[in-house]
Write a protein that holds these residues in place. Structure first.
Motif, PDB file in Angstrom:
ATOM      1  N   THR A   1      -8.632  -8.099  25.034  1.00 39.77           N
ATOM      2  CA  THR A   1     -10.183  -8.332  24.974  1.00 39.77           C
ATOM      3  C   THR A   1     -10.578  -9.100  26.096  1.00 39.77           C
ATOM      4  OG1 THR A   1      -9.929 -10.352  23.742  1.00 39.77           O
ATOM      5  CG2 THR A   1     -10.198  -8.287  22.426  1.00 39.77           C
ATOM      6  N   SER A   2     -11.812  -9.032  26.706  1.00 43.26           N
ATOM      7  CA  SER A   2     -12.308  -9.621  27.644  1.00 43.26           C
ATOM      8  C   SER A   2     -12.868 -10.953  27.438  1.00 43.26           C
ATOM      9  CB  SER A   2     -13.489  -8.831  28.417  1.00 43.26           C
ATOM     10  OG  SER A   2     -14.566  -8.594  27.637  1.00 43.26           O
ATOM     11  N   ALA A   3     -13.274 -11.203  25.800  1.00 42.71           N
ATOM     12  CA  ALA A   3     -14.052 -12.360  25.665  1.00 42.71           C
ATOM     13  C   ALA A   3     -12.844 -13.391  25.377  1.00 42.71           C
ATOM     14  CB  ALA A   3     -14.821 -12.067  24.385  1.00 42.71           C
ATOM     15  N   THR A   4     -13.112 -14.735  25.575  1.00 43.56           N
ATOM     16  CA  THR A   4     -12.220 -15.757  25.218  1.00 43.56           C
ATOM     17  C   THR A   4     -12.230 -15.836  23.651  1.00 43.56           C
ATOM     18  OG1 THR A   4     -14.178 -17.306  25.104  1.00 43.56           O
ATOM     19  CG2 THR A   4     -12.866 -17.089  27.162  1.00 43.56           C
ATOM     20  N   SER A   5     -11.034 -16.355  23.196  1.00 45.93           N
ATOM     21  CA  SER A   5     -11.005 -16.489  21.554  1.00 45.93           C
ATOM     22  C   SER A   5     -10.898 -17.734  20.997  1.00 45.93           C
ATOM     23  CB  SER A   5      -9.556 -16.038  21.251  1.00 45.93           C
ATOM     24  OG  SER A   5      -9.247 -15.766  19.832  1.00 45.93           O
ATOM     25  N   THR A   6     -11.538 -17.801  19.967  1.00 41.66           N
ATOM     26  CA  THR A   6     -11.582 -19.459  19.420  1.00 41.66           C
ATOM     27  C   THR A   6     -10.597 -19.377  18.354  1.00 41.66           C
ATOM     28  OG1 THR A   6     -13.114 -18.135  17.601  1.00 41.66           O
ATOM     29  CG2 THR A   6     -13.955 -19.288  19.370  1.00 41.66           C
ATOM     30  N   LEU A   7      -9.717 -18.284  18.202  1.00 42.81           N
ATOM     31  CA  LEU A   7      -8.540 -18.223  17.031  1.00 42.81           C
ATOM     32  C   LEU A   7      -7.422 -19.124  17.382  1.00 42.81           C
ATOM     33  CD1 LEU A   7      -8.692 -14.435  16.290  1.00 42.81           C
ATOM     34  CD2 LEU A   7      -9.525 -16.295  14.755  1.00 42.81           C
ATOM     35  N   VAL A   8      -6.998 -19.856  16.485  1.00 43.63           N
ATOM     36  CA  VAL A   8      -5.743 -20.463  16.389  1.00 43.63           C
ATOM     37  C   VAL A   8      -4.604 -19.901  15.394  1.00 43.63           C
ATOM     38  CG1 VAL A   8      -6.395 -22.403  17.741  1.00 43.63           C
ATOM     39  CG2 VAL A   8      -6.772 -22.262  15.440  1.00 43.63           C
ATOM     40  N   TYR A   9      -3.291 -20.119  15.437  1.00 44.05           N
ATOM     41  CA  TYR A   9      -2.456 -19.326  14.452  1.00 44.05           C
ATOM     42  C   TYR A   9      -1.428 -20.717  14.190  1.00 44.05           C
ATOM     43  CZ  TYR A   9      -4.654 -14.854  15.818  1.00 44.05           C
ATOM     44  OH  TYR A   9      -5.410 -14.069  16.068  1.00 44.05           O
ATOM     45  N   SER A  10      -0.666 -20.315  13.160  1.00 43.21           N
ATOM     46  CA  SER A  10       0.605 -20.933  12.673  1.00 43.21           C
ATOM     47  C   SER A  10       1.264 -19.974  11.861  1.00 43.21           C
ATOM     48  CB  SER A  10       0.431 -22.118  12.256  1.00 43.21           C
ATOM     49  OG  SER A  10       1.709 -22.737  11.555  1.00 43.21           O
ATOM     50  N   ARG A  11       2.603 -19.918  12.232  1.00 47.50           N
ATOM     51  CA  ARG A  11       3.600 -19.071  11.470  1.00 47.50           C
ATOM     52  C   ARG A  11       4.756 -19.689  11.053  1.00 47.50           C
ATOM     53  NH1 ARG A  11       6.237 -20.607  15.095  1.00 47.50           N
ATOM     54  NH2 ARG A  11       7.735 -19.488  16.453  1.00 47.50           N
ATOM     55  N   ARG A  12       5.295 -19.266   9.954  1.00 45.09           N
ATOM     56  CA  ARG A  12       6.605 -20.112   9.359  1.00 45.09           C
ATOM     57  C   ARG A  12       7.350 -19.192   8.506  1.00 45.09           C
ATOM     58  NH1 ARG A  12       7.051 -25.649   7.954  1.00 45.09           N
ATOM     59  NH2 ARG A  12       4.956 -26.110   9.154  1.00 45.09           N
ATOM     60  N   TYR A  13       8.634 -19.182   8.550  1.00 41.02           N
ATOM     61  CA  TYR A  13       9.553 -18.321   7.914  1.00 41.02           C
ATOM     62  C   TYR A  13      10.314 -19.181   6.859  1.00 41.02           C
ATOM     63  CZ  TYR A  13       8.879 -15.462  12.206  1.00 41.02           C
ATOM     64  OH  TYR A  13       8.506 -15.022  13.117  1.00 41.02           O
ATOM     65  N   LEU A  14      10.003 -19.159   5.464  1.00 41.52           N
ATOM     66  CA  LEU A  14      10.478 -19.992   4.466  1.00 41.52           C
ATOM     67  C   LEU A  14      11.500 -19.651   3.893  1.00 41.52           C
ATOM     68  CD1 LEU A  14       7.208 -20.745   4.799  1.00 41.52           C
ATOM     69  CD2 LEU A  14       7.471 -21.425   2.263  1.00 41.52           C
ATOM     70  N   ASP A  15      12.559 -20.517   4.006  1.00 37.15           N
ATOM     71  CA  ASP A  15      13.924 -19.852   3.281  1.00 37.15           C
ATOM     72  C   ASP A  15      13.753 -19.766   1.567  1.00 37.15           C
ATOM     73  OD1 ASP A  15      15.352 -19.724   5.492  1.00 37.15           O
ATOM     74  OD2 ASP A  15      16.474 -21.498   4.967  1.00 37.15           O
ATOM     75  N   TRP A  16      14.250 -18.804   0.887  1.00 34.63           N
ATOM     76  CA  TRP A  16      13.844 -18.328  -0.336  1.00 34.63           C
ATOM     77  C   TRP A  16      14.808 -19.070  -1.279  1.00 34.63           C
ATOM     78  CZ3 TRP A  16      10.325 -14.322  -1.647  1.00 34.63           C
ATOM     79  CH2 TRP A  16       9.818 -14.152  -2.799  1.00 34.63           C
ATOM     80  N   ASN A  17      14.330 -20.404  -1.560  1.00 37.32           N
ATOM     81  CA  ASN A  17      14.923 -21.610  -2.545  1.00 37.32           C
ATOM     82  C   ASN A  17      13.943 -22.425  -3.188  1.00 37.32           C
ATOM     83  OD1 ASN A  17      14.980 -23.930  -0.690  1.00 37.32           O
ATOM     84  ND2 ASN A  17      16.441 -22.574   0.569  1.00 37.32           N
ATOM     85  N   ARG A  18      14.257 -23.047  -4.606  1.00 43.17           N
ATOM     86  CA  ARG A  18      13.606 -23.889  -5.018  1.00 43.17           C
ATOM     87  C   ARG A  18      13.053 -25.072  -4.282  1.00 43.17           C
ATOM     88  NH1 ARG A  18      12.187 -23.887 -10.789  1.00 43.17           N
ATOM     89  NH2 ARG A  18      12.506 -26.083 -10.660  1.00 43.17           N
ATOM     90  N   LEU A  19      13.961 -25.681  -3.808  1.00 47.19           N
ATOM     91  CA  LEU A  19      13.737 -26.934  -2.634  1.00 47.19           C
ATOM     92  C   LEU A  19      12.827 -26.608  -1.802  1.00 47.19           C
ATOM     93  CD1 LEU A  19      14.669 -29.669  -2.135  1.00 47.19           C
ATOM     94  CD2 LEU A  19      16.342 -28.766  -0.417  1.00 47.19           C
ATOM     95  N   THR A  20      12.872 -25.435  -1.116  1.00 50.48           N
ATOM     96  CA  THR A  20      11.679 -25.253  -0.026  1.00 50.48           C
ATOM     97  C   THR A  20      10.235 -25.037  -0.764  1.00 50.48           C
ATOM     98  OG1 THR A  20      13.060 -24.161   1.554  1.00 50.48           O
ATOM     99  CG2 THR A  20      10.736 -23.401   1.099  1.00 50.48           C
ATOM    100  N   PHE A  21      10.342 -24.354  -1.952  1.00 52.80           N
ATOM    101  CA  PHE A  21       9.070 -24.111  -2.879  1.00 52.80           C
ATOM    102  C   PHE A  21       8.446 -25.197  -3.476  1.00 52.80           C
ATOM    103  CE2 PHE A  21      10.338 -19.394  -4.043  1.00 52.80           C
ATOM    104  CZ  PHE A  21      10.302 -18.979  -2.850  1.00 52.80           C
ATOM    105  N   ALA A  22       9.392 -26.176  -3.924  1.00 50.18           N
ATOM    106  CA  ALA A  22       8.872 -27.355  -4.448  1.00 50.18           C
ATOM    107  C   ALA A  22       8.484 -28.374  -3.372  1.00 50.18           C
ATOM    108  CB  ALA A  22      10.072 -28.308  -5.190  1.00 50.18           C
ATOM    109  N   TYR A  23       9.054 -28.352  -2.160  1.00 48.49           N
ATOM    110  CA  TYR A  23       8.534 -29.415  -1.061  1.00 48.49           C
ATOM    111  C   TYR A  23       7.098 -28.874  -0.774  1.00 48.49           C
ATOM    112  CZ  TYR A  23       8.273 -31.282   3.592  1.00 48.49           C
ATOM    113  OH  TYR A  23       7.893 -31.926   4.755  1.00 48.49           O
ATOM    114  N   HIS A  24       6.886 -27.595  -0.478  1.00 49.85           N
ATOM    115  CA  HIS A  24       5.502 -26.989  -0.074  1.00 49.85           C
ATOM    116  C   HIS A  24       4.558 -27.162  -1.234  1.00 49.85           C
ATOM    117  CE1 HIS A  24       6.843 -26.435   3.952  1.00 49.85           C
ATOM    118  NE2 HIS A  24       7.785 -25.506   3.638  1.00 49.85           N
ATOM    119  N   ALA A  25       4.856 -27.259  -2.604  1.00 51.69           N
ATOM    120  CA  ALA A  25       4.201 -27.391  -3.550  1.00 51.69           C
ATOM    121  C   ALA A  25       3.719 -28.854  -3.792  1.00 51.69           C
ATOM    122  CB  ALA A  25       4.596 -26.854  -4.725  1.00 51.69           C
TER     123      ALA A  25
END
Length: 691
Positions: A374-398
């Motif tokens: 696109t020619s227009a400037t963008s106001t968008l900002v992003y973040s991405r994360r790949y979470l390991d599938w375990n309870r320690l991860t889930f509980a931490y982010h909850a």
């Protein structure tokens, strides 16, 4: 309802003519104990390293699953991925509540391939009859179909008549149709698109597009993406009569345009040419990698691994919308800050080791972003994360909740346990004495699974009437689908390691000077990747003894000093990285939620060979029985012809009964070679860990 309707459509499809030993693994005491406080599966290990930092919450947030392939019980013998689907049910509810508290939107997305990889989905006929209803406990906002839902007519109709109906217009199959047995006419399995408004007012147009798959049964039809983007309904949806704040394009389809099977580049260009300033967010799958790709300054794509090893999280802020009533940057949590600019050459993490992907197509920049920007400037900002599938991860982010479990999640975990027992998936064949991986060890090394298979094949692939005849046994390494982890080798593991049902055929009395050349010639050719076919979906329960079984206590030899009866294991929090994913994508190397040490990735040959019944004095035999899989029979005959043989496919004979397959020989081997420690099998930590 599912069974009766399915029976009718099977009859319709046919009319069209288009196509362990006595012990079980699992702690008895814990089964009783965890009825009230169940977490994961009773046998599962817990992770020891928590995520590196809280998630960055934005205006619009996504949780993404793909290529789950029936792994709803989690990876019971791998500590990094030990959560089950019930834990995910609980975590998704926590995340919904957190999004509401932050005043932002959260969408849950899945991009297909629900079975063919683990016993919970594959030990039923058709595949998915048990696992699909368990999967349906997640309140997804957008889903689409995978190629594994289309190989077989019965499974395609199960998806059409039940799964798609459960999710309604959220299940989007923009380019996949099926013959409705009631009308005899093709119609879309799901909806063609979904236009909807989020809780906080974002107006979204969503499509679901499968890659240009050609292996489907004849009752279904996959429209090529190049044709799809020319269809008037699609163009009308892109130029919808109501405002669109963002396009969300999901698909069982690699998001990186340079992938050989990806059609997202075509979709992106079409939408971008018609709507140059509207954000486009894609979610893909099929290649089983963690990856994030930047298309232009308003468009990115995410792929979130495979086999319930990864839960993808993506957040974005800066979407311009006159109807949005939520927060752009919620307070009290980190927020996304990165512009859609590729900082690194896109290198997706194939399997558990980092694999490099070429990103230099003719229509791309050196960073893998397409030239259509696109020619227009963008106001968008992003973040991405790949979470390991375990309870320690889930509980931490909850929010680190000490009261992590919801009743709904506990109920699903209990259902998984009960179904696994009902399907005899815990039936024990033997104790695998070590972890054997596909790629983390060089070919020929003790921990390489193909090294193990040479021994197993020589031991159990024996035609008793020709047992004394020297034989060479050749199989393609693509017949192995996953690693074999130290610990109980169960009925479930037989599906996990090799779900295929290739039988063993042979050519008798082949001159050794010819037969001995075949392996080298085959390994000099192209890789023979084994894909599922219709014949693979009737798994024989050949070796399984369905006796009444008992649940032995569990022990973990790597934690002997901290092992407790009944399988209850106490672990201290560990800060040292464990072996696992080390991902490099267009945003760099900080996408993995939990830091890991890199697992080595060694190339493997196309085929392997086992030798059996050779002369004891070490001499070479004059003739051998040349044994091979029916999957490569034509290739073997062709190779022999190329070196002076006169064989034809008509000369090929069945070496063992067709019921003894690539899904059978490891269970047979375990029953004779892995009985030490039964039933109290010590469990390893997973792939990449020291023994």
């Amino acid at each position: 309802m599912r069974t009766s309707y399915l029976a009718s459509v099977i009859a319709f499809a046919q009319a069209l003519q288009t196509q362990a030993c006595e012990d079980c693994y699992g702690p008895r005491e814990d089964v009783v104990l965890t009825r009230n406080v169940r977490r994961m599966q009773p046998e599962a290990q817990e992770a020891t390293v928590q995520p590196r930092a809280p998630l960055e919450w934005g205006q619009l947030n996504f949780l993404h699953t793909t290529d789950t392939h029936g792994w709803l019980e989690g990876h019971i013998k791998e500590q990094n991925y030990g959560a089950d689907w019930g834990d995910f049910v609980t975590f998704s509810r926590h995340m919904r509540h957190m999004a509401g508290n932050y005043g932002v939107d959260l969408l849950l997305v899945d991009t297909g391939d629900l079975h063919d990889g683990a016993g919970l989905s594959d030990a039923t006929s058709p595949n998915g009859v048990v696992s699909n209803p368990i999967f349906e406990n997640i309140d997804y906002d957008l889903l689409t179909i995978g190629n594994h839902e289309l190989y077989v007519t019965e499974i395609a109709y199960e998806t059409f008549s039940n799964f798609s109906k459960f999710y309604g217009d959220k299940y989007i199959t923009s380019n996949v149709q099926i013959i409705n047995p009631a009308t005899g006419q093709f119609e879309y399995i799901g909806s063609q698109y979904r236009y909807f408004t989020t809780e906080h007012g974002l107006r979204i147009m969503a499509f679901g597009v499968l890659f240009d798959f050609t292996g489907n049964s004849n009752v279904s039809k996959v429209i090529k993406t190049a044709d799809l983007v020319k269809q008037q309904w699609f163009l009308n949806a892109v130029n919808f009569g109501q405002p669109i704040d963002i396009f969300v394009v999901i698909g069982h389809n690699p998001p990186r345009p340079t992938s050989s099977t990806s059609t997202f580049g075509t979709l992106f260009k079409t939408i971008r040419n018609l709507r140059p300033n509207i954000p486009i967010q894609t979610f893909g799958g099929h290649t089983h990698v963690r990856d994030f790709v930047v298309y232009d300054n308003k468009a990115t794509g995410l792929e979130s691994g495979r086999y319930c090893e990864t839960l993808g999280f993506l957040s974005m802020s800066g979407i311009n919308s006159s109807t949005y009533k939520g927060n752009q940057n919620p307070r009290g949590v980190p927020n996304p800050t990165r512009k859609a600019v590729a900082l690194a050459s896109g290198t997706a993490s194939a399997s558990l080791s980092t694999g490099t992907t070429s990103i230099l197509p003719s229509n791309s920049t050196k960073n893998g972003t397409t030239n259509s920007t696109t020619s227009a400037t963008s106001t968008l900002v992003y973040s991405r994360r790949y979470l390991d599938w375990n309870r320690l991860t889930f509980a931490y982010h909850a929010s680190g909740s000490q009261d992590f479990d919801y009743h709904s999640g506990l109920r699903v975990s209990g259902e998984i346990t009960d179904e696994r027992k009902a399907l005899n998936l815990t039936a024990l064949y033997g104790c695998a004495p070590a972890t054997y991986c596909q790629y983390c060890q060089p070919f020929g090394a003790p921990g390489n699974i193909f090294t193990l298979l040479e021994v197993a094949l020589a031991t159990v692939v024996v035609n008793t009437s020709r047992a004394n005849n020297p034989r060479l046994i050749i199989i393609n390494t693509g017949s192995i689908r996953f690693d074999l982890v130290k610990g109980p080798f169960t009925f479930d593991d037989s599906f996990i390691v090799s779900p295929f049902t290739d039988s063993f055929q042979f050519l008798p009395d082949v001159p050794y000077n010819l037969a001995s050349q075949v392996l080298g010639i085959r390994n000099a050719g192209a890789f023979e990747k084994r894909e599922l076919t219709a014949s693979d979906f009737d798994f024989p329960q050949l070796i399984l003894d369905k006796d009444i079984c008992r649940d032995p206590p569990i022990s973990h030899d790597h934690l002997k000093s901290r092992s407790y009866s009944g399988g209850q294991i106490v672990r201290r929090q560990n800060t040292a990285p464990t072996p696992g994913y080390t991902t490099k994508d267009d945003f760099g190397t900080d996408g993995d939620d939990t830091p890991h040490s890199k697992i080595p990735n060694y190339s493997q040959p196309n085929n392997l060979q086992a030798n059996a019944s050779f002369p004891a004095d070490g001499s070479k035999p004059e003739k051998v029985d040349l044994v091979f899989l029916d999957f490569i029979a034509k290739d073997i005959v062709s190779t022999l012809k190329g070196i002076g043989g006169t064989y034809t496919i008509a000369d090929v004979q069945q070496y063992l009964p067709v019921s003894f397959t690539t899904n059978s020989y490891l269970p047979a081997y375990a029953k004779v070679a892995w009985q030490a420690g039964v039933p109290n099998c010590p469990v390893g930590q997973g792939v990449g860990f020291s023994s």
